[in-house]
Design a protein around this motif. Structure first.
Motif, PDB file in Angstrom:
ATOM      1  N   UNK A 277       0.822  -1.208   0.000  1.00  0.00           N
ATOM      2  CA  UNK A 277       0.000   0.000   0.000  1.00  0.00           C
ATOM      3  C   UNK A 277       0.856   1.258   0.000  1.00  0.00           C
ATOM      4  N   UNK A 278       1.961   1.216   0.759  1.00  0.00           N
ATOM      5  CA  UNK A 278       2.862   2.372   0.778  1.00  0.00           C
ATOM      6  C   UNK A 278       3.481   2.612  -0.598  1.00  0.00           C
ATOM      7  N   UNK A 279       3.729   1.515  -1.320  1.00  0.00           N
ATOM      8  CA  UNK A 279       4.310   1.619  -2.660  1.00  0.00           C
ATOM      9  C   UNK A 279       3.258   1.769  -3.755  1.00  0.00           C
ATOM     10  N   UNK A 280       1.982   1.743  -3.344  1.00  0.00           N
ATOM     11  CA  UNK A 280       0.863   1.838  -4.288  1.00  0.00           C
ATOM     12  C   UNK A 280       0.961   0.781  -5.381  1.00  0.00           C
ATOM     13  N   UNK A 281       1.307  -0.441  -4.939  1.00  0.00           N
ATOM     14  CA  UNK A 281       1.459  -1.573  -5.849  1.00  0.00           C
ATOM     15  C   UNK A 281       0.118  -2.314  -5.908  1.00  0.00           C
ATOM     16  N   UNK A 282      -0.704  -1.961  -6.878  1.00  0.00           N
ATOM     17  CA  UNK A 282      -2.069  -2.486  -6.945  1.00  0.00           C
ATOM     18  C   UNK A 282      -2.096  -3.999  -7.103  1.00  0.00           C
ATOM     19  N   UNK A 283      -1.196  -4.548  -7.927  1.00  0.00           N
ATOM     20  CA  UNK A 283      -1.178  -5.988  -8.154  1.00  0.00           C
ATOM     21  C   UNK A 283      -0.825  -6.744  -6.871  1.00  0.00           C
ATOM     22  N   UNK A 284       0.180  -6.243  -6.154  1.00  0.00           N
ATOM     23  CA  UNK A 284       0.581  -6.886  -4.901  1.00  0.00           C
ATOM     24  C   UNK A 284      -0.517  -6.774  -3.857  1.00  0.00           C
ATOM     25  N   UNK A 285      -1.166  -5.620  -3.787  1.00  0.00           N
ATOM     26  CA  UNK A 285      -2.263  -5.428  -2.834  1.00  0.00           C
ATOM     27  C   UNK A 285      -3.369  -6.447  -3.091  1.00  0.00           C
ATOM     28  N   UNK A 286      -3.736  -6.598  -4.351  1.00  0.00           N
ATOM     29  CA  UNK A 286      -4.804  -7.537  -4.708  1.00  0.00           C
ATOM     30  C   UNK A 286      -4.408  -8.974  -4.353  1.00  0.00           C
ATOM     31  N   UNK A 287      -3.169  -9.345  -4.640  1.00  0.00           N
ATOM     32  CA  UNK A 287      -2.702 -10.707  -4.375  1.00  0.00           C
ATOM     33  C   UNK A 287      -2.674 -11.001  -2.877  1.00  0.00           C
ATOM     34  N   UNK A 288      -2.159 -10.063  -2.091  1.00  0.00           N
ATOM     35  CA  UNK A 288      -2.042 -10.289  -0.643  1.00  0.00           C
ATOM     36  C   UNK A 288      -3.414 -10.301   0.016  1.00  0.00           C
ATOM     37  N   UNK A 289      -4.294  -9.397  -0.410  1.00  0.00           N
ATOM     38  CA  UNK A 289      -5.644  -9.385   0.152  1.00  0.00           C
ATOM     39  C   UNK A 289      -6.376 -10.689  -0.149  1.00  0.00           C
ATOM     40  N   UNK A 290      -6.166 -11.233  -1.339  1.00  0.00           N
ATOM     41  CA  UNK A 290      -6.781 -12.510  -1.690  1.00  0.00           C
ATOM     42  C   UNK A 290      -6.231 -13.637  -0.824  1.00  0.00           C
ATOM     43  N   UNK A 291      -4.920 -13.609  -0.550  1.00  0.00           N
ATOM     44  CA  UNK A 291      -4.313 -14.632   0.294  1.00  0.00           C
ATOM     45  C   UNK A 291      -4.825 -14.539   1.731  1.00  0.00           C
ATOM     46  N   UNK A 292      -4.972 -13.319   2.248  1.00  0.00           N
ATOM     47  CA  UNK A 292      -5.531 -13.139   3.586  1.00  0.00           C
ATOM     48  C   UNK A 292      -6.954 -13.676   3.669  1.00  0.00           C
ATOM     49  N   UNK A 293      -7.733 -13.457   2.626  1.00  0.00           N
ATOM     50  CA  UNK A 293      -9.105 -13.942   2.603  1.00  0.00           C
ATOM     51  C   UNK A 293      -9.136 -15.474   2.637  1.00  0.00           C
ATOM     52  N   UNK A 294      -8.216 -16.094   1.883  1.00  0.00           N
ATOM     53  CA  UNK A 294      -8.176 -17.560   1.839  1.00  0.00           C
ATOM     54  C   UNK A 294      -7.811 -18.149   3.196  1.00  0.00           C
ATOM     55  N   UNK A 295      -7.086 -17.395   4.008  1.00  0.00           N
ATOM     56  CA  UNK A 295      -6.602 -17.921   5.270  1.00  0.00           C
ATOM     57  C   UNK A 295      -7.565 -17.700   6.439  1.00  0.00           C
ATOM     58  N   UNK A 296      -8.734 -17.146   6.161  1.00  0.00           N
ATOM     59  CA  UNK A 296      -9.696 -16.930   7.239  1.00  0.00           C
ATOM     60  C   UNK A 296     -10.089 -18.230   7.921  1.00  0.00           C
ATOM     61  N   UNK A 297     -10.185 -19.298   7.144  1.00  0.00           N
ATOM     62  CA  UNK A 297     -10.558 -20.590   7.718  1.00  0.00           C
ATOM     63  C   UNK A 297      -9.523 -21.041   8.743  1.00  0.00           C
ATOM     64  N   UNK A 298      -8.252 -20.891   8.408  1.00  0.00           N
ATOM     65  CA  UNK A 298      -7.193 -21.374   9.281  1.00  0.00           C
ATOM     66  C   UNK A 298      -6.982 -20.476  10.493  1.00  0.00           C
ATOM     67  N   UNK A 299      -7.224 -19.184  10.344  1.00  0.00           N
ATOM     68  CA  UNK A 299      -6.898 -18.243  11.407  1.00  0.00           C
ATOM     69  C   UNK A 299      -8.121 -17.457  11.864  1.00  0.00           C
ATOM     70  N   UNK A 300      -9.250 -18.131  11.916  1.00  0.00           N
ATOM     71  CA  UNK A 300     -10.491 -17.462  12.308  1.00  0.00           C
ATOM     72  C   UNK A 300     -10.360 -16.863  13.698  1.00  0.00           C
ATOM     73  N   UNK A 301     -10.799 -15.621  13.835  1.00  0.00           N
ATOM     74  CA  UNK A 301     -10.896 -15.007  15.138  1.00  0.00           C
ATOM     75  C   UNK A 301      -9.615 -14.447  15.715  1.00  0.00           C
ATOM     76  N   UNK A 302      -8.541 -14.385  14.927  1.00  0.00           N
ATOM     77  CA  UNK A 302      -7.297 -13.820  15.465  1.00  0.00           C
ATOM     78  C   UNK A 302      -7.534 -12.377  15.871  1.00  0.00           C
ATOM     79  N   UNK A 303      -7.264 -12.039  17.118  1.00  0.00           N
ATOM     80  CA  UNK A 303      -7.674 -10.745  17.664  1.00  0.00           C
ATOM     81  C   UNK A 303      -6.525  -9.805  17.974  1.00  0.00           C
ATOM     82  N   UNK A 304      -5.274 -10.305  17.916  1.00  0.00           N
ATOM     83  CA  UNK A 304      -4.176  -9.389  18.162  1.00  0.00           C
ATOM     84  C   UNK A 304      -2.931  -9.875  17.454  1.00  0.00           C
ATOM     85  N   UNK A 305      -1.982  -8.989  17.307  1.00  0.00           N
ATOM     86  CA  UNK A 305      -0.715  -9.316  16.651  1.00  0.00           C
ATOM     87  C   UNK A 305       0.414  -9.013  17.624  1.00  0.00           C
TER      88      UNK A 305
END
Length: 373
Positions: A277-305
């Motif tokens: 996002x800082x680099x305004x890399x639209x392709x990378x943003x789309x790819x990473x957001x898609x990967x995060x979405x796919x991982x919701x099943x594995x990491x459901x409910x993660x509340x802190x980092x």
């Protein structure tokens, strides 16, 4: 009616199972891991562990944990992952890897050993091939703690694996880099968790309460958990212990949540997303957001980092995700990887999630003053 009951009871039953499954205490975890490591280093007890030297330029290891092989019923979390597991083992066998099976290989809280041995013959056969070539190392976890003892090993494992199989509490890989010794300490990770480390009540709860409900409701704790807070807490404690050790990398399982270089994969993706996002890399943003979405099943409910700054801790994840995926750690020469095996279009695919040079990790941990941690 069954579907209605599943909807009504799925969340509360899963929450209760999570509450019963883990309660790590920092002091106990630190003391247990330190004692085990010292016993292995000093060769105090042969059952404690094995020291395995390897060449940093050519060593090959794959580390899987937490298959939880069961009885092939609705409570068997491994049944959907078996295809990926067998295909992965074929790949690693053909490519000359040593296999470290890091505990909770079988689910003996929920099942009798003879049933597990009967229902998982192809998997034991795949593991046996590594043993026959002296490429198989195995530790026990809390859910297969019976394998710690001679009688059940002789009765149930010996007919399959013969006399050659040894089961330890930990494996210590040792190597040299820049004329300096380094170690990779591998153990299941249940040590010091009062609800997992040989706790009779937790074992009873899983066998008498959780398993019948799981069979009826057809749920998996690996995909429907509302919160991974306790799991995160345990990973953080194990990281904090690893950060106090000199010239050592620690690899565990137990939590079912993969961690690479002391930073879980979700957090690494979030950091990569910030950078994109800082680099305004639209392709990378789309790819990473898609990967995060796919991982919701594995990491459901993660509340802190929690960012962990010393790259001394890894977790192999598990081989029983509800979607059939499995995760593990590879060491190949001077490279360490977090990998996933995933089925797509009827084929198992090996996916590299993260990787970096082991020598880089050794440089990083050797430049850390552990006395201040």
């Amino acid at each position: 009616m069954k579907k209605l009951l599943q909807r009504l009871f799925k969340k509360p039953v899963t929450w209760l199972a999570e509450r019963m499954s883990s309660s790590p205490q920092k002091a106990q975890v630190f003391a247990s891991l330190s004692a085990l490591l010292k016993n292995i280093q000093n060769k105090k007890e042969s059952s404690s562990g094995l020291i395995v030297p390897f060449d940093l330029s050519s060593g090959k290891f794959v580390i899987f944990s937490d298959e939880h092989k069961g009885a092939r019923d609705a409570a068997d979390d491994f049944r959907l992952a078996e295809k990926n597991y067998l295909n992965a083992l074929n790949y690693y066998y053909d490519n000359g890897f040593h296999f470290i099976n890091l505990g909770d290989c079988e689910e003996l809280w929920e099942n009798k050993p003879d049933i597990v041995m009967e229902k998982n013959q192809p998997d034991f056969g795949a593991e046996l091939r590594f043993l026959q070539q002296n490429r198989y190392y195995r530790t026990f976890g809390n859910h297969d703690l019976q394998w710690k003892f001679d009688f059940p090993r002789t009765r149930f494992l010996k007919p399959v694996f013969g006399d050659k199989l040894k089961i330890y509490e930990g494996i210590l890989l040792t190597t040299t880099y820049n004329n300096r010794p380094y170690s990779i300490f591998c153990t299941h990770g249940h040590q010091g968790d009062k609800r997992s480390d040989g706790n009779a009540f937790s074992t009873w709860f899983v066998a008498a309460i959780w398993t019948p409900l799981q069979r009826f409701l057809e749920i998996s704790i690996n995909s429907t958990s509302d919160s991974f807070e306790l799991v995160d807490k345990h990973n953080i404690i194990m990281y904090e212990w690893s950060a106090t050790q000199k010239d050592l990398v620690f690899i565990s399982g137990h939590t079912h949540k993969p961690v690479f270089a002391s930073l879980d994969h979700i957090e690494r993706l979030n950091k990569a997303l910030e950078k994109a996002r800082a680099n305004r890399d639209a392709a990378a943003i789309q790819s990473i957001e898609a990967e995060l979405e796919r991982r919701k099943v594995e990491y459901a409910g993660k509340q802190f980092h929690k960012t962990m700054v010393i790259p001394s801790y890894f977790n192999s994840g598990c081989c029983c995700f509800a979607d059939g995926d499995i995760t593990g750690i590879e060491i190949e020469g001077d490279t360490i990887r977090l990998i996933k095996w995933k089925e797509e279009s009827g084929q198992s695919h090996r996916i590299i999630l993260e990787q970096c040079p082991l020598s880089y990790l050794f440089d990083m941990i050797s430049n850390t003053d552990t006395s201040t941690l």
